[in-house]
Design a protein around this motif. Structure first.
Motif, PDB file in Angstrom:
ATOM      1  N   ARG A   2       0.725  -1.251  -0.002  1.00 26.62           N
ATOM      2  CA  ARG A   2       0.384   0.030   0.391  1.00 26.62           C
ATOM      3  C   ARG A   2       0.951   1.286   0.101  1.00 26.62           C
ATOM      4  O   ARG A   2       1.755   1.306   0.641  1.00 26.62           O
ATOM      5  N   ARG A   4       1.500   5.100   1.330  1.00 24.16           N
ATOM      6  CA  ARG A   4       1.471   5.472   2.275  1.00 24.16           C
ATOM      7  C   ARG A   4       1.723   7.872   1.920  1.00 24.16           C
ATOM      8  O   ARG A   4       2.383   8.142   1.523  1.00 24.16           O
ATOM      9  N   SER A   5       0.780   8.856   2.277  1.00 21.16           N
ATOM     10  CA  SER A   5       0.948   9.392   2.077  1.00 21.16           C
ATOM     11  C   SER A   5       1.582  10.804   2.276  1.00 21.16           C
ATOM     12  O   SER A   5       1.697  10.246   4.350  1.00 21.16           O
ATOM     13  N   THR A  27       3.084  10.416  -2.830  1.00 19.54           N
ATOM     14  CA  THR A  27       2.693   8.748  -2.391  1.00 19.54           C
ATOM     15  C   THR A  27       3.913   8.446  -2.585  1.00 19.54           C
ATOM     16  O   THR A  27       4.292   8.515  -3.444  1.00 19.54           O
ATOM     17  N   LYS A  29       6.136   4.102  -0.580  1.00 19.61           N
ATOM     18  CA  LYS A  29       5.809   3.222  -0.018  1.00 19.61           C
ATOM     19  C   LYS A  29       6.981   2.503   1.033  1.00 19.61           C
ATOM     20  O   LYS A  29       7.863   3.265   0.864  1.00 19.61           O
ATOM     21  N   GLN A  70       1.287  10.290   6.441  1.00 20.52           N
ATOM     22  CA  GLN A  70       0.207   9.248   7.021  1.00 20.52           C
ATOM     23  C   GLN A  70      -0.537   7.436   6.086  1.00 20.52           C
ATOM     24  O   GLN A  70       0.319   6.964   5.174  1.00 20.52           O
ATOM     25  N   ILE A  71      -0.581   6.761   7.631  1.00 18.07           N
ATOM     26  CA  ILE A  71      -1.094   5.246   7.688  1.00 18.07           C
ATOM     27  C   ILE A  71      -1.981   5.044   8.105  1.00 18.07           C
ATOM     28  O   ILE A  71      -2.828   5.508   9.829  1.00 18.07           O
ATOM     29  N   ASN A  72      -2.970   4.216   6.949  1.00 16.61           N
ATOM     30  CA  ASN A  72      -4.569   4.507   7.593  1.00 16.61           C
ATOM     31  C   ASN A  72      -5.049   5.549   8.393  1.00 16.61           C
ATOM     32  O   ASN A  72      -5.471   4.759  10.018  1.00 16.61           O
ATOM     33  N   ASN A  73      -4.902   6.922   7.542  1.00 14.75           N
ATOM     34  CA  ASN A  73      -5.714   7.649   8.257  1.00 14.75           C
ATOM     35  C   ASN A  73      -4.935   8.248   9.673  1.00 14.75           C
ATOM     36  O   ASN A  73      -6.040   8.712  10.097  1.00 14.75           O
ATOM     37  N   LEU A  74      -4.425   8.002  10.003  1.00 12.97           N
ATOM     38  CA  LEU A  74      -3.377   8.668  11.001  1.00 12.97           C
ATOM     39  C   LEU A  74      -1.847   9.206  10.858  1.00 12.97           C
ATOM     40  O   LEU A  74      -1.331   8.283   9.787  1.00 12.97           O
TER      41      LEU A  74
END
Length: 77
Positions: A2, A4-5, A27, A29, A70-74
């Protein structure tokens, strides 16, 4: 893997020290520790407290290095 931002208002050029007026993002990885250490060995030591993130043809802006990811909206700081 996935993506990441990364976000920031960093310098868009290393020769001009003007911050972006717009929040920029890209973005990347997460890169495994061994691969990161190998590619960064001329830059310095990568410790267990660090992680690397990378992507082709994109990067954090000058001054944004070390900022949150940002990982999984955190936001991870």
């Amino acid at each position: 893997m996935r993506m990441r931002s990364l976000v920031g208002w960093g310098h868009m050029s290393s020769s001009e020290h003007v911050l972006s007026i717009l929040l920029k993002y890209t973005t990347v990885k997460i890169v495994n520790q061994r691969e990161c250490s190998e590619s960064m060995k001329t830059q310095g030591i990568v410790t267990e407290a660090m992680f690397c993130a990378a992507a082709r043809n994109t990067d954090a802006c000058q001054g944004d290095s070390g900022g949150p990811i940002q990982i999984n909206n955190l936001l991870i700081v």
